[in-house]
Structure formats: structure tokens, C-alpha cells
Motif scaffolding. Sequence first.
Motif, PDB file in Angstrom:
ATOM      1  N   ALA A 101     -14.762  13.713   1.822  1.00 12.29           N
ATOM      2  CA  ALA A 101     -15.380  14.006   0.524  1.00 12.29           C
ATOM      3  C   ALA A 101     -14.583  13.361  -0.613  1.00 12.29           C
ATOM      4  CB  ALA A 101     -15.487  15.517   0.323  1.00 12.29           C
ATOM      5  N   TYR A 102     -13.255  13.401  -0.522  1.00 14.18           N
ATOM      6  CA  TYR A 102     -12.432  12.745  -1.549  1.00 14.18           C
ATOM      7  C   TYR A 102     -12.628  11.232  -1.514  1.00 14.18           C
ATOM      8  CZ  TYR A 102      -9.782  16.832  -3.129  1.00 14.18           C
ATOM      9  OH  TYR A 102      -9.402  18.033  -3.692  1.00 14.18           O
ATOM     10  N   LEU A 103     -12.808  10.660  -0.326  1.00  8.65           N
ATOM     11  CA  LEU A 103     -13.092   9.218  -0.240  1.00  8.65           C
ATOM     12  C   LEU A 103     -14.408   8.873  -0.929  1.00  8.65           C
ATOM     13  CD1 LEU A 103     -12.099   7.957   3.324  1.00  8.65           C
ATOM     14  CD2 LEU A 103     -11.039   7.415   1.132  1.00  8.65           C
ATOM     15  N   GLN A 104     -15.412   9.735  -0.770  1.00 11.09           N
ATOM     16  CA  GLN A 104     -16.687   9.507  -1.461  1.00 11.09           C
ATOM     17  C   GLN A 104     -16.485   9.514  -2.974  1.00 11.09           C
ATOM     18  OE1 GLN A 104     -19.125  12.655   0.213  1.00 11.09           O
ATOM     19  NE2 GLN A 104     -20.205  11.190   1.499  1.00 11.09           N
ATOM     20  N   LEU A 105     -15.697  10.467  -3.461  1.00 11.84           N
ATOM     21  CA  LEU A 105     -15.414  10.541  -4.897  1.00 11.84           C
ATOM     22  C   LEU A 105     -14.632   9.312  -5.345  1.00 11.84           C
ATOM     23  CD1 LEU A 105     -15.369  11.966  -7.635  1.00 11.84           C
ATOM     24  CD2 LEU A 105     -13.336  13.222  -6.838  1.00 11.84           C
ATOM     25  N   GLN A 106     -13.667   8.903  -4.543  1.00 10.07           N
ATOM     26  CA  GLN A 106     -12.870   7.722  -4.877  1.00 10.07           C
ATOM     27  C   GLN A 106     -13.773   6.497  -5.018  1.00 10.07           C
ATOM     28  OE1 GLN A 106      -9.889   6.874  -1.936  1.00 10.07           O
ATOM     29  NE2 GLN A 106      -9.362   4.902  -2.830  1.00 10.07           N
ATOM     30  N   THR A 107     -14.685   6.321  -4.090  1.00  6.25           N
ATOM     31  CA  THR A 107     -15.611   5.195  -4.137  1.00  6.25           C
ATOM     32  C   THR A 107     -16.517   5.281  -5.362  1.00  6.25           C
ATOM     33  OG1 THR A 107     -15.581   4.977  -1.730  1.00  6.25           O
ATOM     34  CG2 THR A 107     -17.466   4.005  -2.887  1.00  6.25           C
ATOM     35  N   ALA A 108     -17.036   6.467  -5.628  1.00  5.87           N
ATOM     36  CA  ALA A 108     -17.909   6.647  -6.796  1.00  5.87           C
ATOM     37  C   ALA A 108     -17.161   6.332  -8.094  1.00  5.87           C
ATOM     38  CB  ALA A 108     -18.465   8.066  -6.832  1.00  5.87           C
ATOM     39  N   ALA A 109     -15.922   6.784  -8.198  1.00  5.30           N
ATOM     40  CA  ALA A 109     -15.129   6.526  -9.412  1.00  5.30           C
ATOM     41  C   ALA A 109     -14.837   5.034  -9.556  1.00  5.30           C
ATOM     42  CB  ALA A 109     -13.828   7.330  -9.367  1.00  5.30           C
ATOM     43  N   ARG A 110     -14.482   4.384  -8.462  1.00  7.37           N
ATOM     44  CA  ARG A 110     -14.196   2.950  -8.513  1.00  7.37           C
ATOM     45  C   ARG A 110     -15.437   2.162  -8.910  1.00  7.37           C
ATOM     46  NH1 ARG A 110     -12.933   2.126  -3.509  1.00  7.37           N
ATOM     47  NH2 ARG A 110     -14.957   1.280  -2.965  1.00  7.37           N
ATOM     48  N   GLN A 111     -16.590   2.497  -8.317  1.00  6.44           N
ATOM     49  CA  GLN A 111     -17.818   1.778  -8.650  1.00  6.44           C
ATOM     50  C   GLN A 111     -18.241   2.033 -10.095  1.00  6.44           C
ATOM     51  OE1 GLN A 111     -20.513   2.948  -5.521  1.00  6.44           O
ATOM     52  NE2 GLN A 111     -19.646   1.485  -4.073  1.00  6.44           N
ATOM     53  N   PHE A 112     -18.068   3.255 -10.559  1.00  4.29           N
ATOM     54  CA  PHE A 112     -18.372   3.564 -11.955  1.00  4.29           C
ATOM     55  C   PHE A 112     -17.500   2.716 -12.874  1.00  4.29           C
ATOM     56  CE2 PHE A 112     -16.896   6.144 -15.631  1.00  4.29           C
ATOM     57  CZ  PHE A 112     -18.063   6.113 -16.380  1.00  4.29           C
TER      58      PHE A 112
END
Length: 174
Positions: A101-112
Motif C-alpha cells: 500500500a505504501y508503494l502504491q502511495l509512493q508511485t502516486a506521489a511521484r507521478q503527481f
Amino acid sequence: MIPADIPSELQSIAKEASRIHQSAMESAQGQFEQAKLWRLINLLLGVPAAALAAVAGGTGLAGNTSATPGVLALVAAAFGATLTTVNASRRMTQAQSSASAYLQLQTAARQFLTIDLPNMQRDEAREALQGLTNSRDELNKTADPPGRVAYWLAQRNIKKGGQSYDVDSAENGS
């Protein structure tokens, strides 16, 4: 990790998104390391419990009248009880789930930060940042904090480049 093309009016949002990205990266890695430790504990307690129980049963069935089968059974029961109490299997699964779940957030933050933010209006960017913040806060509520060893292993892994991508090295001229 703030791209150079972020407009000045979005710099504060970019900095906060970068903080969320870093936090998610460190949290993901810490949870992965904690999952590995729980898996190790599960094996260190479960394998001896099963082996001792088998030996105790075999010794008892062989007609051994000494106290050996009883002692082995008690030791096996102690390992089994500890394993049940610690619940390493559930904790390992929880840590693995939290890490993902933290990896998903990390990816979302990076893409944002790298794809979406440079072309957004301030209100739209602030709303997207709030979504990332809410996701992070929810994850923090449900994830067990990693222990000191897992934290140390996570930091070591990150410093060695365990969360780096080749494309990022190529962009930085490395």
C-alpha cells in the motif's frame, strides 16, 4: 525530487508531495523489512516445533519409557505456544500488505509530482495533494510500526539505492 519545471506558485505543493513520496518510500521499505523479519521468526519457531513434535511422537511410539518423549513434547508445545502468541504469520502478511500500500502511495506521489503537477492550477493541485495526504494518513493509522532492526535495514537498503530506478540515474547523469 522536485522537477525543475514546477511553477513558483506550486513549489510549496511540490515540496509537500516530495515529503509524502519520501515518507512512503521509507515506510514501504520498513514494512518490507519487517515482513522479512516476521517470516524469519515464523520459521525459527515453527520448524523446531514441528520437528520436536515429530521426534517426541516417534520416540513415544517406539516404546521409549524414558522422560525424553515428554520433554520433547513440552519443548515443542512451548515453541508452538510462542508462535501462536507472537502470531508471526499474521504480522508478516500485515507488513507485506502495508508495504504494498505504501508503494502504491509512493508511485502516486511521484507521478503527481513529475507528470501532473507542472500542468495543474493551484486549486486543482492542492486538492490532489490533499488526496495523497489522506491516503498517507490512513495508511499510517493501519500499519504496525516497524521495529528498530527493520527501520535500520530499510534505511540501509534505501541508502544503497534499493529504491532507485535506472531511469532516474540516467536523467541525473550518473
